[in-house]
Design a protein around this motif. Structure first.
Motif, PDB file in Angstrom:
ATOM      1  N   VAL A 289      57.552  59.735  66.282  1.00  0.00           N
ATOM      2  CA  VAL A 289      57.988  60.855  65.440  1.00  0.00           C
ATOM      3  C   VAL A 289      57.695  62.187  66.123  1.00  0.00           C
ATOM      4  CG1 VAL A 289      57.604  62.055  63.251  1.00  0.00           C
ATOM      5  CG2 VAL A 289      57.753  59.563  63.288  1.00  0.00           C
ATOM      6  N   ALA A 290      56.500  62.303  66.709  1.00  0.00           N
ATOM      7  CA  ALA A 290      56.129  63.546  67.395  1.00  0.00           C
ATOM      8  C   ALA A 290      57.057  63.823  68.572  1.00  0.00           C
ATOM      9  CB  ALA A 290      54.681  63.471  67.866  1.00  0.00           C
ATOM     10  N   VAL A 291      57.366  62.786  69.352  1.00  0.00           N
ATOM     11  CA  VAL A 291      58.268  62.936  70.498  1.00  0.00           C
ATOM     12  C   VAL A 291      59.661  63.329  70.030  1.00  0.00           C
ATOM     13  CG1 VAL A 291      59.437  61.672  72.351  1.00  0.00           C
ATOM     14  CG2 VAL A 291      56.971  61.403  72.010  1.00  0.00           C
ATOM     15  N   PHE A 292      60.122  62.716  68.940  1.00  0.00           N
ATOM     16  CA  PHE A 292      61.452  63.031  68.405  1.00  0.00           C
ATOM     17  C   PHE A 292      61.521  64.487  67.943  1.00  0.00           C
ATOM     18  CE2 PHE A 292      64.179  63.340  64.598  1.00  0.00           C
ATOM     19  CZ  PHE A 292      65.414  63.043  65.183  1.00  0.00           C
ATOM     20  N   LEU A 293      60.520  64.928  67.191  1.00  0.00           N
ATOM     21  CA  LEU A 293      60.511  66.313  66.704  1.00  0.00           C
ATOM     22  C   LEU A 293      60.412  67.299  67.860  1.00  0.00           C
ATOM     23  CD1 LEU A 293      58.160  65.956  63.600  1.00  0.00           C
ATOM     24  CD2 LEU A 293      60.646  66.219  63.605  1.00  0.00           C
ATOM     25  N   SER A 294      59.600  66.964  68.855  1.00  0.00           N
ATOM     26  CA  SER A 294      59.475  67.824  70.025  1.00  0.00           C
ATOM     27  C   SER A 294      60.805  67.932  70.768  1.00  0.00           C
ATOM     28  CB  SER A 294      58.387  67.277  70.954  1.00  0.00           C
ATOM     29  OG  SER A 294      58.257  68.077  72.106  1.00  0.00           O
ATOM     30  N   ALA A 295      61.523  66.806  70.850  1.00  0.00           N
ATOM     31  CA  ALA A 295      62.831  66.816  71.509  1.00  0.00           C
ATOM     32  C   ALA A 295      63.845  67.651  70.726  1.00  0.00           C
ATOM     33  CB  ALA A 295      63.340  65.386  71.672  1.00  0.00           C
ATOM     34  N   LEU A 296      63.766  67.593  69.399  1.00  0.00           N
ATOM     35  CA  LEU A 296      64.647  68.433  68.587  1.00  0.00           C
ATOM     36  C   LEU A 296      64.424  69.912  68.892  1.00  0.00           C
ATOM     37  CD1 LEU A 296      64.659  66.861  64.991  1.00  0.00           C
ATOM     38  CD2 LEU A 296      66.497  66.866  66.676  1.00  0.00           C
TER      39      LEU A 296
ATOM     40  N   LEU B 204      56.263  68.581  56.247  1.00  0.00           N
ATOM     41  CA  LEU B 204      56.138  67.229  56.795  1.00  0.00           C
ATOM     42  C   LEU B 204      54.682  66.837  56.991  1.00  0.00           C
ATOM     43  CD1 LEU B 204      57.476  64.710  58.203  1.00  0.00           C
ATOM     44  CD2 LEU B 204      57.213  65.978  60.349  1.00  0.00           C
ATOM     45  N   LEU B 205      53.892  67.762  57.542  1.00  0.00           N
ATOM     46  CA  LEU B 205      52.505  67.444  57.872  1.00  0.00           C
ATOM     47  C   LEU B 205      51.591  67.394  56.656  1.00  0.00           C
ATOM     48  CD1 LEU B 205      52.111  69.615  61.092  1.00  0.00           C
ATOM     49  CD2 LEU B 205      52.342  67.142  60.984  1.00  0.00           C
ATOM     50  N   THR B 206      51.991  68.065  55.590  1.00  0.00           N
ATOM     51  CA  THR B 206      51.098  68.138  54.422  1.00  0.00           C
ATOM     52  C   THR B 206      51.586  67.339  53.219  1.00  0.00           C
ATOM     53  OG1 THR B 206      52.193  70.171  53.663  1.00  0.00           O
ATOM     54  CG2 THR B 206      50.256  70.415  55.071  1.00  0.00           C
ATOM     55  N   ARG B 207      52.877  67.006  53.171  1.00  0.00           N
ATOM     56  CA  ARG B 207      53.422  66.387  51.961  1.00  0.00           C
ATOM     57  C   ARG B 207      53.988  64.979  52.190  1.00  0.00           C
ATOM     58  NH1 ARG B 207      54.289  70.397  48.068  1.00  0.00           N
ATOM     59  NH2 ARG B 207      52.698  72.004  48.425  1.00  0.00           N
ATOM     60  N   THR B 208      53.982  64.471  53.410  1.00  0.00           N
ATOM     61  CA  THR B 208      54.558  63.148  53.662  1.00  0.00           C
ATOM     62  C   THR B 208      53.515  62.218  54.268  1.00  0.00           C
ATOM     63  OG1 THR B 208      55.311  63.647  55.920  1.00  0.00           O
ATOM     64  CG2 THR B 208      56.800  64.231  54.110  1.00  0.00           C
ATOM     65  N   THR B 209      53.768  60.926  54.120  1.00  0.00           N
ATOM     66  CA  THR B 209      52.848  59.931  54.670  1.00  0.00           C
ATOM     67  C   THR B 209      52.798  59.988  56.186  1.00  0.00           C
ATOM     68  OG1 THR B 209      53.278  58.450  52.791  1.00  0.00           O
ATOM     69  CG2 THR B 209      52.317  57.463  54.767  1.00  0.00           C
ATOM     70  N   VAL B 210      53.968  60.091  56.814  1.00  0.00           N
ATOM     71  CA  VAL B 210      53.993  60.134  58.278  1.00  0.00           C
ATOM     72  C   VAL B 210      53.296  61.388  58.796  1.00  0.00           C
ATOM     73  CG1 VAL B 210      56.229  61.304  58.461  1.00  0.00           C
ATOM     74  CG2 VAL B 210      55.463  59.810  60.303  1.00  0.00           C
ATOM     75  N   GLY B 211      53.395  62.493  58.035  1.00  0.00           N
ATOM     76  CA  GLY B 211      52.699  63.711  58.433  1.00  0.00           C
ATOM     77  C   GLY B 211      51.195  63.551  58.384  1.00  0.00           C
ATOM     78  N   LEU B 212      50.705  62.915  57.325  1.00  0.00           N
ATOM     79  CA  LEU B 212      49.268  62.658  57.235  1.00  0.00           C
ATOM     80  C   LEU B 212      48.818  61.715  58.341  1.00  0.00           C
ATOM     81  CD1 LEU B 212      48.938  62.257  53.356  1.00  0.00           C
ATOM     82  CD2 LEU B 212      48.282  64.233  54.757  1.00  0.00           C
ATOM     83  N   HIS B 213      49.652  60.733  58.669  1.00  0.00           N
ATOM     84  CA  HIS B 213      49.323  59.829  59.776  1.00  0.00           C
ATOM     85  C   HIS B 213      49.258  60.581  61.104  1.00  0.00           C
ATOM     86  CE1 HIS B 213      50.684  55.893  57.570  1.00  0.00           C
ATOM     87  NE2 HIS B 213      49.624  56.482  57.014  1.00  0.00           N
ATOM     88  N   MET B 214      50.168  61.533  61.284  1.00  0.00           N
ATOM     89  CA  MET B 214      50.154  62.333  62.511  1.00  0.00           C
ATOM     90  C   MET B 214      48.873  63.145  62.609  1.00  0.00           C
ATOM     91  SD  MET B 214      54.105  63.688  62.701  1.00  0.00           S
ATOM     92  CE  MET B 214      53.793  64.741  64.130  1.00  0.00           C
ATOM     93  N   ARG B 215      48.432  63.707  61.498  1.00  0.00           N
ATOM     94  CA  ARG B 215      47.192  64.493  61.504  1.00  0.00           C
ATOM     95  C   ARG B 215      45.987  63.595  61.754  1.00  0.00           C
ATOM     96  NH1 ARG B 215      47.411  67.758  56.022  1.00  0.00           N
ATOM     97  NH2 ARG B 215      45.483  68.680  56.853  1.00  0.00           N
ATOM     98  N   ALA B 216      46.021  62.398  61.194  1.00  0.00           N
ATOM     99  CA  ALA B 216      44.918  61.464  61.430  1.00  0.00           C
ATOM    100  C   ALA B 216      44.867  61.031  62.887  1.00  0.00           C
ATOM    101  CB  ALA B 216      45.076  60.237  60.528  1.00  0.00           C
ATOM    102  N   ALA B 217      46.040  60.737  63.460  1.00  0.00           N
ATOM    103  CA  ALA B 217      46.087  60.335  64.865  1.00  0.00           C
ATOM    104  C   ALA B 217      45.666  61.476  65.778  1.00  0.00           C
ATOM    105  CB  ALA B 217      47.494  59.858  65.230  1.00  0.00           C
TER     106      ALA B 217
END
Length: 303
Positions: free
Chosen positions: A196-203, A163-176
């Motif tokens: 997205v980060a809150v959702f994944l953390s909740a999972l 997710l963090l290396t191959r998707t747009t939202v992952g790259l956005h998370m790393r940038a943020a």
């Protein structure tokens, strides 16, 4: 020598299982820190809420009970972010930290009030107890939940890496995680990234709630509180500045706890927390930036 003799294959298997659970918790805590710069001390109360959900729905089919656990934890995590964390996002870190303490104590107090409605403290989650049964492999008893914990931890880490290396939202998370203000100027939607980060953390929290409830089906308001404190310490020991170091820290302190617990005689296990935290102090004296943090550390990528 007697103490060392009990560190056998059974002890190692149990330690790996505990390390896997703590690694999942570390992933959840690390995700929130990476994007929000928030050390969430209320993370354990999310797990507690999931455990109570499993207990209150113990008469339901197992699948529906587990799904309700995930729904409650995700909803509670989203509510915490929308109602509390989002308005305080620009506040000093100390304010955010104190706020998480307040939320943790509030949720624990609410759980106590709800639990005492029948005059007794504690609920039993019986529907998922069969997952705690053991199978024998080469003379070693391996609980089904241990296998699930290890597989889920490996799957979660692989999924997050992709997710963090191959998707747009992952790259956005790393940038943020690097610089929220600059990321916004470049078109990154901060609220979406945080969501997205809150959702994944909740999972992760809901998954841990299921695993810990299988292992300890008696649920009380302080459920998972000690585990959360230990994992927070492990995250710091591993290195809080990156997700993978935090995760390794969580696994390491879980594995070390399991090994020390197996090495101590039964009548000496009361000294387990002392031994674990003494080891933590020694590690931090030698590696204050984190045991898995090497080289020059710049304040950059956090996930």
């Amino acid at each position: 020598m007697t103490a060392l003799a009990v560190v056998n294959a059974q002890t190692i298997v149990d330690a790996v299982g505990l390390g896997a659970v703590y690694a999942l918790m570390a992933v959840g805590i690390g995700l929130e820190f990476g994007v929000l710069r928030l050390v969430n001390f209320a993370y354990g109360q999310l797990i507690m809420a999931g455990a109570y959900t499993l207990a209150f729905t113990a008469t339901w089919p197992v699948v529906w009970s587990v799904l309700m656990c995930f729904a409650v934890v995700i909803a509670l995590s989203a509510a915490m972010d929308l109602v509390v964390f989002r308005p305080l996002r620009s506040a000093p870190p100390a304010v955010m930290l104190v706020t998480t303490f307040a939320i943790a104590f509030m949720l624990q107090a609410i759980a106590t009030v709800v639990d005492l409605r029948d005059g007794q403290l504690g609920e039993v989650a019986t529907s998922i107890a069969p997952l705690n049964q053991a199978i024998t492999v080469g003379g070693v008893d391996v609980r089904k939940v241990t296998i699930v914990a290890v597989l889920v931890a490996l799957g979660a880490l692989l999924g997050l890496a992709l997710l963090l290396t191959r998707t747009t939202v992952g790259l956005h998370m790393r940038a943020a995680a690097t610089d929220v203000s600059t990321a916004r100027l470049l078109g990154v939607r901060a609220n979406r990234v945080v969501g997205v980060a809150v959702f994944l953390s909740a999972l992760m929290a809901a998954t841990v709630a299921v695993i810990l409830t299988v292992q300890s089906p008696f649920v009380q308001p302080d459920f998972a509180l000690r585990d959360t404190i230990v994992v927070l310490v492990g995250v710091v020991v591993g290195g809080l500045n990156r997700l993978w170091t935090a995760t390794l820290g969580g696994f390491s302190i879980g594995f070390a706890t399991g090994i020390i617990n197996g090495a101590l005689p039964t009548d000496k296990t009361v000294y387990l927390p002392t031994a674990v935290f003494l080891l933590v102090i020694l590690v931090l004296l030698v590696r204050p930036a984190g045991i898995f943090t090497w080289g020059r550390q710049a304040p950059v990528e956090r996930v």
